[in-house]
Design a protein around this motif. Structure first.
Motif, mmCIF file in Angstrom:
data_model
loop_
_atom_site.group_PDB
_atom_site.id
_atom_site.type_symbol
_atom_site.label_atom_id
_atom_site.label_comp_id
_atom_site.label_asym_id
_atom_site.label_seq_id
_atom_site.Cartn_x
_atom_site.Cartn_y
_atom_site.Cartn_z
ATOM 1 N N ALA A 200 0.655 -0.649 0.087
ATOM 2 C CA ALA A 200 -0.225 -0.091 0.001
ATOM 3 C C ALA A 200 0.883 1.224 -0.039
ATOM 4 N N GLU A 203 2.356 2.111 -3.489
ATOM 5 C CA GLU A 203 1.307 2.162 -3.951
ATOM 6 C C GLU A 203 1.104 3.748 -4.380
ATOM 7 N N THR A 211 -4.733 3.580 -5.445
ATOM 8 C CA THR A 211 -4.673 4.937 -5.061
ATOM 9 C C THR A 211 -4.534 6.298 -6.032
#
Length: 257
Positions: A200, A203, A211
């Motif tokens: 995460a 990104e 995102t």
């Protein structure tokens, strides 16, 4: 023991370590690149066919099919890495290979494969832009990279950003295998959480994947902004490499059942 014997033994150990690193690197890189190239070939066909269907129906596309490639390509790389690293891990250690060779080989594979994936993505986007132009349609990207790919700098930033993301996915994939191998199902699954956080984070740093869908309309997309996000992505690569190092440092083989 004489000095020449010590030197010979040290040289032999260094050569063995180097060969082990190359085997790990070659095994992971070849598998992920071959599978990835197949993915991009299939996706390129889809990217050509879908606009033709839309045009024949009298409609126009606002964005190309490749806008969804971010989601798929990196997971193809991740899944292939997990399968290959799990395949070679036990034989590598059983043959006397070191955990350091696993780490170094994995890091090199992540760097090489990331660059290949980045180049393939950039070339695919350039091809799609030209294709839309031939159809008389405008073209733009939906992620956080330079929108028009108008010069070599935009192309390089796009390739490097995808290389950074792919490298993190590969490193996390290797760490996942090491976590399950050492700790089993329950603790291995718990160790997925730091890996997911790294995915995460990269990104978010590069403004790609999901995102881009959430935040892409809120940020600038010029080359300077993309370069800044690239530096942030490189920091995440370093974190992912450190996470893999930690998982491999504690690696131990669990008995098969």
């Amino acid at each position: 023991m004489s000095a020449p014997a010590v030197v010979d033994r040290t040289a032999f150990a260094a050569q063995a370590q180097s060969r082990a690193v190359r085997r790990v690197q070659r095994s992971v890189t070849s598998a992920v690149v071959i599978i990835g190239a197949g993915f991009w070939v299939v996706y390129a066909v889809v990217a050509v066919v879908v606009p033709l269907i839309v045009r024949n129906a009298g409609n126009q596309m606002d964005a190309g099919v490749l806008s969804a490639a971010d989601y798929i390509a990196r997971w193809v790389a991740f899944g292939t890495t997990v399968a290959m690293f799990a395949t070679i891990l036990r034989p590598h250690l059983a043959a006397g290979g070191t955990r350091g060779a696993l780490r170094t080989g994995a890091v090199r594979a992540a760097a090489i494969t990331g660059l290949v994936y980045g180049l393939l993505k950039s070339l695919a986007l350039l091809g799609e832009r030209a294709y839309f132009g031939a159809l008389g349609w405008p073209w733009q990207r939906l992620d956080g990279g330079p929108r028009e790919l108008t010069d070599l700098g935009d192309f390089a930033l796009t390739a490097l950003a995808e290389a950074v993301v792919t490298a993190v996915y590969l490193l996390v994939g290797c760490a996942v295998v090491a976590g399950y191998q050492t700790h089993g199902v329950w603790r291995g699954t718990a160790l997925l959480l730091p890996g997911i956080a790294l995915l995460a984070l990269v990104e978010l740093a590069t403004l790609s994947g999901s995102t881009a869908d959430l935040l892409g309309h809120l940020v600038t997309v010029d080359g300077a902004a993309a370069a800044g996000r690239l530096l942030a992505g490189l920091a995440v690569v370093a974190l992912a490499a450190a996470w893999l190092h930690l998982r491999l440092r504690n690696l131990r083989l669990r008995p098969t059942r």
